[in-house]
Design a protein around this motif. Structure first.
Motif, PDB file in Angstrom:
ATOM      1  N   THR A  91      69.214  61.790  35.736  1.00 18.01           N
ATOM      2  CA  THR A  91      70.650  61.990  35.921  1.00 18.01           C
ATOM      3  C   THR A  91      70.984  63.424  36.275  1.00 18.01           C
ATOM      4  O   THR A  91      72.126  63.733  36.600  1.00 18.01           O
ATOM      5  CB  THR A  91      71.412  61.608  34.642  1.00 18.01           C
ATOM      6  OG1 THR A  91      70.945  62.406  33.553  1.00 18.01           O
ATOM      7  CG2 THR A  91      71.208  60.154  34.307  1.00 18.01           C
ATOM      8  N   LYS A  94      73.044  64.398  39.446  1.00 23.15           N
ATOM      9  CA  LYS A  94      74.440  63.940  39.506  1.00 23.15           C
ATOM     10  C   LYS A  94      74.602  62.537  40.058  1.00 23.15           C
ATOM     11  O   LYS A  94      75.716  62.044  40.180  1.00 23.15           O
ATOM     12  CB  LYS A  94      75.319  64.923  40.292  1.00 23.15           C
ATOM     13  CG  LYS A  94      75.450  66.285  39.624  1.00 23.15           C
ATOM     14  CD  LYS A  94      76.488  67.160  40.293  1.00 23.15           C
ATOM     15  CE  LYS A  94      76.584  68.498  39.566  1.00 23.15           C
ATOM     16  NZ  LYS A  94      77.582  69.403  40.171  1.00 23.15           N
ATOM     17  N   THR A  95      73.504  61.883  40.410  1.00 24.75           N
ATOM     18  CA  THR A  95      73.527  60.462  40.746  1.00 24.75           C
ATOM     19  C   THR A  95      72.329  59.812  40.061  1.00 24.75           C
ATOM     20  O   THR A  95      71.225  60.356  40.093  1.00 24.75           O
ATOM     21  CB  THR A  95      73.433  60.215  42.258  1.00 24.75           C
ATOM     22  OG1 THR A  95      72.240  60.824  42.764  1.00 24.75           O
ATOM     23  CG2 THR A  95      74.636  60.781  42.984  1.00 24.75           C
ATOM     24  N   GLU A  97      69.186  57.953  39.555  1.00 28.60           N
ATOM     25  CA  GLU A  97      68.125  57.551  40.476  1.00 28.60           C
ATOM     26  C   GLU A  97      66.812  57.435  39.732  1.00 28.60           C
ATOM     27  O   GLU A  97      66.586  58.099  38.718  1.00 28.60           O
ATOM     28  CB  GLU A  97      67.962  58.585  41.596  1.00 28.60           C
ATOM     29  CG  GLU A  97      69.163  58.759  42.494  1.00 28.60           C
ATOM     30  CD  GLU A  97      68.878  59.735  43.608  1.00 28.60           C
ATOM     31  OE1 GLU A  97      68.086  59.384  44.504  1.00 28.60           O
ATOM     32  OE2 GLU A  97      69.414  60.848  43.574  1.00 28.60           O
ATOM     33  N   LYS A 342      85.091  58.478  34.269  1.00 28.71           N
ATOM     34  CA  LYS A 342      84.418  57.809  35.382  1.00 28.71           C
ATOM     35  C   LYS A 342      85.111  56.482  35.667  1.00 28.71           C
ATOM     36  O   LYS A 342      85.571  55.789  34.757  1.00 28.71           O
ATOM     37  CB  LYS A 342      82.939  57.558  35.063  1.00 28.71           C
ATOM     38  CG  LYS A 342      82.054  58.766  35.229  1.00 28.71           C
ATOM     39  CD  LYS A 342      80.595  58.387  35.129  1.00 28.71           C
ATOM     40  CE  LYS A 342      79.691  59.578  35.403  1.00 28.71           C
ATOM     41  NZ  LYS A 342      78.254  59.214  35.358  1.00 28.71           N
ATOM     42  N   GLN A 344      84.790  53.003  38.496  1.00 29.55           N
ATOM     43  CA  GLN A 344      84.168  52.297  39.618  1.00 29.55           C
ATOM     44  C   GLN A 344      85.147  51.236  40.107  1.00 29.55           C
ATOM     45  O   GLN A 344      85.027  50.043  39.811  1.00 29.55           O
ATOM     46  CB  GLN A 344      82.840  51.659  39.204  1.00 29.55           C
ATOM     47  CG  GLN A 344      82.043  51.124  40.377  1.00 29.55           C
ATOM     48  CD  GLN A 344      80.674  50.620  39.964  1.00 29.55           C
ATOM     49  OE1 GLN A 344      80.258  50.758  38.821  1.00 29.55           O
ATOM     50  NE2 GLN A 344      79.969  50.022  40.914  1.00 29.55           N
ATOM     51  N   THR A 350      82.081  55.168  43.153  1.00 28.10           N
ATOM     52  CA  THR A 350      82.180  55.697  41.792  1.00 28.10           C
ATOM     53  C   THR A 350      82.861  57.051  41.846  1.00 28.10           C
ATOM     54  O   THR A 350      82.419  57.955  42.565  1.00 28.10           O
ATOM     55  CB  THR A 350      80.793  55.850  41.148  1.00 28.10           C
ATOM     56  OG1 THR A 350      80.141  54.586  41.114  1.00 28.10           O
ATOM     57  CG2 THR A 350      80.915  56.385  39.727  1.00 28.10           C
ATOM     58  N   THR A 389      83.969  64.369  41.683  1.00 24.78           N
ATOM     59  CA  THR A 389      82.959  63.849  42.599  1.00 24.78           C
ATOM     60  C   THR A 389      83.309  62.422  43.006  1.00 24.78           C
ATOM     61  O   THR A 389      83.977  61.679  42.267  1.00 24.78           O
ATOM     62  CB  THR A 389      81.556  63.850  41.967  1.00 24.78           C
ATOM     63  OG1 THR A 389      81.564  63.025  40.793  1.00 24.78           O
ATOM     64  CG2 THR A 389      81.128  65.258  41.601  1.00 24.78           C
ATOM     65  N   GLU A 391      81.031  59.207  44.673  1.00 21.86           N
ATOM     66  CA  GLU A 391      79.745  58.683  45.130  1.00 21.86           C
ATOM     67  C   GLU A 391      79.992  57.366  45.854  1.00 21.86           C
ATOM     68  O   GLU A 391      80.597  56.439  45.299  1.00 21.86           O
ATOM     69  CB  GLU A 391      78.801  58.469  43.950  1.00 21.86           C
ATOM     70  CG  GLU A 391      77.458  57.897  44.337  1.00 21.86           C
ATOM     71  CD  GLU A 391      76.609  57.532  43.135  1.00 21.86           C
ATOM     72  OE1 GLU A 391      75.530  56.945  43.343  1.00 21.86           O
ATOM     73  OE2 GLU A 391      77.038  57.812  41.997  1.00 21.86           O
ATOM     74  N   ARG A 393      78.099  54.320  47.910  1.00 21.13           N
ATOM     75  CA  ARG A 393      76.869  53.625  48.300  1.00 21.13           C
ATOM     76  C   ARG A 393      77.221  52.662  49.431  1.00 21.13           C
ATOM     77  O   ARG A 393      77.773  51.581  49.204  1.00 21.13           O
ATOM     78  CB  ARG A 393      76.257  52.910  47.102  1.00 21.13           C
ATOM     79  CG  ARG A 393      75.817  53.880  46.012  1.00 21.13           C
ATOM     80  CD  ARG A 393      75.027  53.221  44.912  1.00 21.13           C
ATOM     81  NE  ARG A 393      74.579  54.204  43.939  1.00 21.13           N
ATOM     82  CZ  ARG A 393      73.453  54.900  44.008  1.00 21.13           C
ATOM     83  NH1 ARG A 393      72.639  54.713  45.053  1.00 21.13           N
ATOM     84  NH2 ARG A 393      73.130  55.761  43.074  1.00 21.13           N
ATOM     85  N   THR A 399      73.854  56.712  51.022  1.00 16.42           N
ATOM     86  CA  THR A 399      74.621  57.129  49.852  1.00 16.42           C
ATOM     87  C   THR A 399      75.203  58.507  50.124  1.00 16.42           C
ATOM     88  O   THR A 399      74.481  59.425  50.528  1.00 16.42           O
ATOM     89  CB  THR A 399      73.744  57.191  48.590  1.00 16.42           C
ATOM     90  OG1 THR A 399      73.195  55.902  48.337  1.00 16.42           O
ATOM     91  CG2 THR A 399      74.560  57.638  47.389  1.00 16.42           C
ATOM     92  N   LEU A 401      77.546  61.687  48.493  1.00 14.69           N
ATOM     93  CA  LEU A 401      78.112  62.322  47.310  1.00 14.69           C
ATOM     94  C   LEU A 401      78.959  63.494  47.774  1.00 14.69           C
ATOM     95  O   LEU A 401      78.461  64.417  48.418  1.00 14.69           O
ATOM     96  CB  LEU A 401      77.016  62.816  46.362  1.00 14.69           C
ATOM     97  CG  LEU A 401      77.512  63.572  45.123  1.00 14.69           C
ATOM     98  CD1 LEU A 401      78.274  62.647  44.184  1.00 14.69           C
ATOM     99  CD2 LEU A 401      76.350  64.236  44.386  1.00 14.69           C
TER     100      LEU A 401
END
Length: 732
Positions: A91, A94-95, A97, A342, A344, A350, A389, A391, A393, A399, A401
């Protein structure tokens, strides 16, 4: 789960700095102590030892403990599965993965690693991992602990606590000794250029520390107490749970005290933290985190020569053979807080909004051995930050950001005089207050072209109120030719703004800050290959890296600021640094009950103090090694052994044009051991021995003046000597 914890320890951590940003502190080892413990789980014929307090323990006894551990039969209890490349989520970028999708070399430590390791601090836990150099100013209570990545300075690594930057704006570094180990759930170290996402200072990489979270349908409770050598004791408590649907909290608090290994090396430390989370649905989740740290510590200075006689001024003992100062002391009071929201709203989008506030207060009381007079200094840093931010996808494996970040720094420096008796002088206080701000906008695009290839590119535009702006590009490639092989390539520009001390150090007849400084800038590149074998029971990683820094800031005489005795010393853009190197890491699980890790770093870091005169960078070892072996037995026994090697490194050059050091710090090897035994389902007993062979070594050097003899010598900051820690825990 509830844990009652009894422990014995003798380790330490953090302190103030001189005009160069180096802590004004040293350390020394004192008596060697060992706490014997009743170990009903020892093998037949082994002597059971009743807990009887502390007594001197020689090297043969430590060697016997180590031999017993290694010789212990390894049978069937399976260790927890080894985390593989595609199982761990990072993490810190910041994304969220998978680690093999990140174009950086990464070091990860989870809760199990933290619990099993024979480490008493976060710095010890990370020490000598590939590319990581743990630096400490000694073994007393307030000694600072820093992580240096790939040969860069500690101010080139940005450290985050739940996303809050805890680097001091005054000196640029983060003190890992401040953070209690018991509250940490996970540590992520991302090596390579980080200025794209994190702005100033993230030249070598980032360290993201994540604290514990409440778990749904589970009550977590931990209570602990500990006692140990050098007058150490510790009390701690943790409790976490969900109190309503989607609403939970985790609370921690601890207190620890130590008399330290030497005179005037005591520590009094208190901390508390609270994390609130609301994660009922994806439309809106929130987390609120706050942490408070308060501590007071002695600052003993370097270890003088053994023949040094006690020196007294106006009835006050100023120094002796144990400590260069018997009166200097400091304190820190820090508060960190962050609110993150946050959302979504769409499956592919996001949004996040984050605000944080930090208050750091440092006090330093210093007297001069010659006269007894001195000064006391109060430094306050207040930081406010806001970041948003988005994000996205998108189809075709894309993707995006996008982010915007603002930070404001308020800095106050207040200095007051002390008379020959150490009493504050009336009306002798000078106060200066300054503020700066930074604003950065960044974008990062990732394209998963197919299962074999991923590309990354990004750009950050950063404005600074003092020096203007910087444009920071970054590029990355991840190639996965097969499931067990990953190749990563990263390249990016980095920068570091001057610290508040660099800009605004209080002016005297000899020194002052320099508001005309430029930022340090440069490029950082690395190539990593990760390969797993035997169904991922064996993983090997190798990384080549290179970086450079222009306009390196260092203290030098500055003709722009003349003084009564020549040009004043100021921070100046006078130097250049560069390095190349290799990192090698191996993790293996040859048996269900055995786990092994090896790490090696080769760093060729050089500095240019005078035009065309390159030399090995001060205090930077060319070779670092770490080996760790963990054993798990069906009886509930866990044993962990860590061996670390640090190569020799130059300490002092006689001039800027000298290419050979006048003084070199010798290489050294330390061995740490932890044995823990789980019994009757709920109990856990453990013994940790650090530096069990009592290896002697120095970490830094400084000058010491003997006022009785009228002589000045260079002395070392001794590293931590042998220490022991025993614990007993109960879970329900």
């Amino acid at each position: 789960m509830c844990i009652a914890h009894l422990s014995w320890t003798g380790r330490c951590g953090a302190g103030p700095v001189d005009i160069s940003g180096n802590p004004l502190i040293d350390t020394y080892r004192s008596g060697d102590f060992f706490l014997s413990a009743f170990l009903s789980w020892m093998p037949p014929g082994s002597k059971k030892i009743l807990v009887g307090g502390m007594q001197t323990m020689n090297k043969k006894m430590y060697a016997a403990v180590l031999a017993l551990t290694v010789a212990w039969p390894v049978h069937a209890r399976s260790a927890e599965p080894v985390a593989t490349m595609d199982e761990v989520v990072v993490t810190a970028t910041k994304t969220a993965e998978n680690v093999h999708d990140v174009p950086n070399a990464v070091v990860l430590k989870n809760a199990g690693d933290i619990e099993d390791a024979p480490a008493r601090s976060l710095g010890e836990l990370l020490a000598n991992e590939p590319g990581l150099d743990w630096r400490t100013r000694g073994d007393y209570g307030g000694a600072t602990e820093e992580i240096h990545i790939r040969g860069m300075g500690g101010d080139a690594t940005q450290v985050f606590l739940n996303g809050i930057n805890i680097n001091s704006p005054s000196v640029g570094t983060a003190d890992l000794g401040l953070l209690p180990m018991g509250s940490i759930d996970r540590v992520e170290v991302v090596k390579g250029p980080g200025s794209l996402l994190y702005g100033t200072g993230a030249m070598a990489g980032t360290v993201n520390i994540l604290t514990k979270n409440p778990e749904p349908d589970k009550l977590d409770m931990k209570l602990g107490s500990g006692f140990g050598s050098e007058g150490n004791y510790e009390l701690s408590a943790e409790q976490g749970m969900y109190v309503a649907d989607g609403l939970g909290y985790y609370l921690t608090a601890s207190r620890r005290e130590s008399d330290g290994f030497r005179d005037n090396s005591d520590l009094r430390h208190n901390d508390a933290s609270l994390k609130l989370v609301h994660d009922k649905n994806k439309l809106l989740s929130a987390s609120l985190y706050g942490a408070w740290i308060d501590r007071e510590y002695g600052v003993p200075g370097v270890k003088p020569p053994d023949t040094t006689q006690e020196h007294v001024v106006n009835g006050t003992r100023m120094y002796n053979a144990d400590a260069a100062s018997l009166v200097n002391e400091g304190s820190d009071q820090n508060f960190y807080s962050a609110l993150e929201l946050k959302s979504q709203p769409l499956s592919w989008l996001t949004l996040a909004l984050r605000t944080d506030a930090v208050n750091m207060e440092n006090y330093f009381y210093q007297r001069y051995n010659a006269t007894g007079a001195g000064q006391e200094t109060w430094v306050t840093n207040e930081i406010l930050g806001l970041e948003a931010t988005a994000e996205m996808r998108l189809p075709e494996g894309i993707t995006l950001l996008l982010g915007s970040q603002y930070r404001n720094y308020d800095y106050t420096n207040e200095v007051g005089g002390l008379d020959a008796y150490g009493v504050a002088l009336a009306g002798a206080t000078n106060e200066a207050e300054h503020d700066v701000f930074t604003q950065g906008n960044y974008g990062e695009a990732q394209w998963q072209a197919n299962r074999y290839l991923k590309l990354l590119t990004g750009l950050r535009y950063e404005e600074h109120s003092m020096f203007g702006h910087e444009t920071l590009p970054r590029f990355g490639v991840v190639v996965t030719p097969q499931e067990t092989t990953t190749i990563k390539l990263g390249h990016g520009k980095h920068f570091k703004a001057p610290t508040m001390n660099d800009l605004y150090w209080p002016e005297s007849a000899y020194v002052r800050g320099n508001p005309n400084l430029k930022p340090e800038t440069g490029w950082h590149s690395d190539l990593t290959v990760e390969q797993s074998f035997l169904e991922k029971k064996l993983t090997v990683s190798a990384t080549y890296f290179e970086w450079n820094i222009d306009d390196k800031i260092d203290w030098a005489q500055n003709p722009a600021f003349p003084g009564p005795w020549g040009d004043k010393y100021t921070p100046s853009n006078t130097n250049a640094y560069e390095a190349t190197g290799w990192e090698l890491g191996v993790t293996a699980k040859p048996l269900d009950s055995v786990r092994v890790g090896l790490g090696y770093t080769r760093t060729n870091a050089e500095e240019e103090q005078a035009a065309g005169m390159w030399r090995q960078a001060q205090y930077t070892p060319r070779n670092l090694f770490k080996g760790q072996a963990d054993y798990f037995l069906p009886s509930g026994l866990t044993t962990s052994v860590v061996v670390r090697y640090v190569g020799d490194r130059p300490a002092v050059y006689v001039s800027d044009t000298a290419t050979e050091p006048q003084h070199t710090l010798d290489s050294y090897i330390t061995t740490d051991l932890r044995i823990s035994q789980r019994f009757q389902e709920h109990w856990l007993a453990a013994i940790t021995c650090n530096n069990i062979f009592d290896a002697g070594y120095d970490t830094y050097t400084a000058t010491f003046r003997d006022e009785t003899l009228g002589s000045t010598t260079r002395q070392g900051y001794p590293g931590a000597g042998r220490s022991a820690f025993a614990s007993l825990s109960y879970e329900f």
